[in-house]
Motif scaffolding. Structure first.
Motif, PDB file in Angstrom:
ATOM      1  N   LEU A 530      -4.010  -1.048  15.449  1.00 41.25           N
ATOM      2  CA  LEU A 530      -4.312  -1.462  14.085  1.00 41.25           C
ATOM      3  C   LEU A 530      -3.088  -2.052  13.406  1.00 41.25           C
ATOM      4  N   LYS A 531      -3.310  -3.120  12.644  1.00 42.68           N
ATOM      5  CA  LYS A 531      -2.260  -3.705  11.820  1.00 42.68           C
ATOM      6  C   LYS A 531      -2.562  -3.364  10.360  1.00 42.68           C
ATOM      7  N   LYS A 532      -1.516  -3.283   9.533  1.00 40.20           N
ATOM      8  CA  LYS A 532      -1.684  -2.915   8.127  1.00 40.20           C
ATOM      9  C   LYS A 532      -1.410  -4.101   7.207  1.00 40.20           C
ATOM     10  N   GLU A 533      -2.223  -4.217   6.180  1.00 40.65           N
ATOM     11  CA  GLU A 533      -1.974  -5.148   5.102  1.00 40.65           C
ATOM     12  C   GLU A 533      -2.046  -4.376   3.779  1.00 40.65           C
ATOM     13  N   TYR A 534      -1.315  -4.847   2.753  1.00 42.37           N
ATOM     14  CA  TYR A 534      -1.247  -4.113   1.487  1.00 42.37           C
ATOM     15  C   TYR A 534      -1.794  -4.967   0.338  1.00 42.37           C
ATOM     16  N   PHE A 535      -2.455  -4.300  -0.613  1.00 38.99           N
ATOM     17  CA  PHE A 535      -3.005  -4.979  -1.784  1.00 38.99           C
ATOM     18  C   PHE A 535      -3.087  -3.981  -2.945  1.00 38.99           C
ATOM     19  N   SER A 536      -3.073  -4.499  -4.181  1.00 45.39           N
ATOM     20  CA  SER A 536      -3.162  -3.651  -5.371  1.00 45.39           C
ATOM     21  C   SER A 536      -4.599  -3.639  -5.900  1.00 45.39           C
ATOM     22  N   ASN A 537      -5.002  -2.486  -6.420  1.00 47.59           N
ATOM     23  CA  ASN A 537      -6.346  -2.360  -6.977  1.00 47.59           C
ATOM     24  C   ASN A 537      -6.409  -1.123  -7.866  1.00 47.59           C
ATOM     25  N   LEU A 538      -7.358  -1.110  -8.795  1.00 50.89           N
ATOM     26  CA  LEU A 538      -7.610   0.106  -9.569  1.00 50.89           C
ATOM     27  C   LEU A 538      -8.187   1.162  -8.633  1.00 50.89           C
ATOM     28  N   VAL A 539      -7.808   2.404  -8.830  1.00 49.08           N
ATOM     29  CA  VAL A 539      -8.316   3.500  -7.995  1.00 49.08           C
ATOM     30  C   VAL A 539      -9.840   3.560  -8.075  1.00 49.08           C
ATOM     31  N   SER A 540     -10.382   3.465  -9.296  1.00 50.45           N
ATOM     32  CA  SER A 540     -11.835   3.547  -9.472  1.00 50.45           C
ATOM     33  C   SER A 540     -12.551   2.409  -8.748  1.00 50.45           C
ATOM     34  N   LYS A 541     -11.979   1.208  -8.803  1.00 51.70           N
ATOM     35  CA  LYS A 541     -12.611   0.059  -8.157  1.00 51.70           C
ATOM     36  C   LYS A 541     -12.564   0.193  -6.641  1.00 51.70           C
ATOM     37  N   GLU A 542     -11.439   0.675  -6.108  1.00 51.97           N
ATOM     38  CA  GLU A 542     -11.306   0.839  -4.666  1.00 51.97           C
ATOM     39  C   GLU A 542     -12.328   1.848  -4.139  1.00 51.97           C
ATOM     40  N   ILE A 543     -12.493   2.947  -4.865  1.00 62.51           N
ATOM     41  CA  ILE A 543     -13.477   3.957  -4.443  1.00 62.51           C
ATOM     42  C   ILE A 543     -14.889   3.391  -4.530  1.00 62.51           C
TER      43      ILE A 543
END
Length: 679
Positions: A530-543
């Motif tokens: 597996l490769k990892k990528e990073y991104f920003s998001n609101l906790v509520s939206k991600e869930i």
């Protein structure tokens, strides 16, 4: 039925520590209170009350909630009875009516006004940071005032373009109704026979820098706008007019940002203007609020009284301004609060003084220069009295009147002795004057009480016969009593609860998440790299996005109701309002949410710090915590699906079933890799 307006007034006025303090002996513990559980026989306190959050939690029984739920639990009141008790305690007149379709529409209209205000706040803030005019005029002004980017973002400062219809047209283009733009005062609508529609609308805050005004819960109620030109015909500061959601006399600027520190420091600094609050906050003095340039009111004082008994009023060096504001001291004393006064050198106000000195110097000045109200009044008014006996007698009488406002008689006596010492007059004379004033106040209060009793004698205080008993309202308690002490942990409920906990505590936060992408090289004997990528998001939206992708439905009914309410709030407000869940009519929801909010307080009860036991923060790595909860929920659901397929002995298509099981097993392996679990 008790009207929504009355219920809101009751919740706004009720202080949870006062209500519970009538039944439980509470002791101060940091910003909270603790005491022995009223629901169990114990020797060590396990009962916690949080004035800031407005909730309580009994760790010995698991019960919790707000003021209303406590009365329902402790006094076995019905919901309406608990509301009536609080209304009587806080002298709130109950408006009891049958809710009509029109009233239901009014509630929806209030929500629409909140949405319009939130849009306006974001629009003005965006103007300040991105629009050329906003940056050149508004942002330059705030920078000249010494406000940092972080401060500007925290207080959501903004700019209204110097154009007649810029905001109004933008709001209409975004689909907002002109009716609510006018109702909030953001737009002014006037008759214009020359216009095609017969009306003309324009922006109220044209060409002003903007200060959003929030409720204690953080919702935008209204705005203050400052003009930057030297137009003598225009008011320097302009506030939103009173509306269904904004009443200037009931609001304190900065209370949303300051409430936690006010409770923690057990003191509130009260200033006059928006920039006073902002400058003090930027220098690290966070427990500061402002009356927004208006005379201090009883309702504003009650807001502070919910958080602390101590107010320090900060005046600038303008003696005339101090005399005009001196009435506020008596209002604070009437509420049974402790008031101190602090003045700045001539020519300085809290804003300018905070800019001149370092944070350490500012804190030292605030700590060392406050004085009680007697010394303040004497120093302010004695110069006028000088050697005039009549004026001096009037000053003494004025101080005694202030002392009479204090509900506590012991404090009254202490202040009388202090006044006697400072003014060089015998205590007996002062006590005699105080007695006369107190007697008059008691006679006046008795008249009001008799009038009130007569008018409310016919009020129906009988319990509602249709109200279900507590064993129906709280069936989980009966179930708890009949449940064996040791049973297999319900893993699905465990992770469902963890997701709800994260949403309640961190849903409005933004975090950096990692995503996994399958690599190109595959070893048939192992899980794909597996490769990892990073991104920003609101906790509520991600869930929400993850659960929606899997079409997950919570198996626990309470968790499902809370989740639906949270998603509904996010769709309407883009923020989670925990207070709405705490004050839910459903006692299961209220109790569960309260338990989550008060969970960390149990460590305070145990005094682990004194025992040199370090409690590791559960929420240190927020992104990992979020993803672990989601992956574990998926893992358990997959395990249940696999077990269901294995136990389905009647399935004729065994080959397809085995293939499905293998696919689910591979997916489970992938999840376990992400969770660092051994399969």
């Amino acid at each position: 039925m008790i009207s929504r307006t009355t219920i809101d007034q009751i919740f706004e006025a009720a202080r949870v520590e006062e209500v519970i303090g009538d039944f439980v002996q509470l002791k101060k513990s940091g910003s909270n209170f603790k005491g022995l559980s009223p629901f169990s026989d114990e020797r060590t306190p396990s009962f916690m009350v949080s004035p800031v959050k407005g909730i309580w939690k009994d760790f010995s029984t698991g019960k919790g909630g707000n003021s209303v739920s406590f009365l329902m639990e402790h006094e076995h009141y019905s919901y309406p009875e608990a509301l009536r008790y609080l209304a009587k305690k806080y002298n709130i007149e109950i408006d009891e009516i049958e809710q009509t379709d029109e009233q239901k529409q009014q509630a929806n209209e209030r929500e629409s006004m909140f949405l319009v205000s939130e849009f306006a706040s974001n629009y003005f803030h965006k103007n300040l940071l991105e629009n050329e005019q906003g940056k050149a005029i508004g942002l330059s002004y705030f920078k000249e005032r010494g406000f940092t980017d972080e401060t500007i973002k925290k207080f959501q400062l903004g700019y209204s373009l110097n154009e007649w219809e810029a905001f109004t047209n933008e709001a209409l283009n975004k689909g907002y109704n002109l009716k609510y733009l006018e109702a909030t005062g953001l737009s002014i609508v006037k008759q214009d026979l020359l216009a095609a529609s017969g009306t003309k609308q324009f922006d109220r805050f044209k060409g002003r820098v903007m200060f959003p005004i929030h409720s204690m819960g953080g919702r935008v109620l209204g705005f203050g706008g400052r003009i930057l030109t030297n137009d003598k015909k225009a008011a320097k500061y302009l506030n939103s007019p009173d509306s269904d959601i904004y009443h200037k006399s009931n609001v304190l600027y900065g209370i949303h940002y300051a409430k936690q520190t006010i409770a923690k420091e057990d003191n509130c600094f009260l200033v006059e203007g928006y920039t006073d609050v902002i400058s003090m906050s930027q220098k690290g003095i966070l427990n500061v609020v402002s009356s927004s340039g208006t005379a201090l009111t009883e309702n504003q004082i009650r807001l502070i009284n919910r958080l602390t008994k101590n107010i320090t009023i900060l005046f600038d060096g303008d003696a005339a301004g101090m005399r005009a504001s001196i009435r506020g001291i008596d209002l604070v004393l009437e509420q049974g609060m402790n008031v101190k006064v602090l003045t700045f050198p001539d020519g300085d106000d809290p804003d300018s003084f905070a800019k001149k000195v370092s944070t350490e110097e500012l804190k030292n000045y605030l700590a060392n220069n406050s004085q009680d109200f007697i010394n303040f009044k004497v120093s302010l008014l004695m110069e006028e009295a000088k050697n005039d006996p009549v004026k001096k007698a009037g000053l003494i009488r004025d101080i005694v009147i202030s002392i009479s406002k204090i509900p506590d008689r012991i404090q009254q006596e202490v202040y009388v002795q202090e006044c006697s010492r400072i003014m060089d007059i015998s205590e007996s004379v002062l006590f005699n004057e105080l007695a006369q004033i107190n007697n008059k106040q008691q006679r006046d209060a008795a008249k009001v009480s008799r009038s009130s009793t007569t008018s409310s004698a016919s009020a129906n205080m009988a319990p509602d016969p249709n109200e279900p008993p507590l064993d129906v309202l709280y069936p989980e308690m009966v179930q708890l009593q009949n449940t064996p002490k040791f049973e297999k942990v319900n893993e699905l409920a465990k992770y469902e609860q963890e997701i709800i906990r994260i949403l309640l505590l961190h849903g409005n936060k933004e975090a950096e998440f990692e995503d996994f992408i399958v690599g190109e090289v595959v070893d048939s004997n192992e899980v794909q790299p597996l490769k990892k990528e990073y991104f920003s998001n609101l906790v509520s939206k991600e869930i929400y996005l993850n659960l929606q992708e899997d079409e997950v439905e919570f198996t626990d009914d309470v968790f499902q109701q809370i989740y639906y309410e949270i998603i509904s709030q996010l769709n309407q407000e883009k923020n989670i309002s925990v207070n709405a869940l705490v004050n839910s009519k459903n006692p299961k929801i209220s109790s569960f949410v309260t338990g989550i909010l008060m969970d960390d307080e149990k460590h305070v009860l145990s005094n682990w710090g004194r025992k040199e036991i370090i409690i590791k923060p559960k929420d240190k790595d927020l992104p990992k915590m979020v993803l672990d909860a989601i992956y574990n929920l998926r893992r358990v659901l997959i395990e249940q699906k696999i077990n269901s397929l294995i136990s389905d002995t009647e399935n004729p298509d065994r080959e397809h079933m085995l293939e499905t099981i293998m696919n689910y097993t591979e997916l489970k392996k992938l999840l376990c890799v992400r969770l660092n679990r051994i399969v």
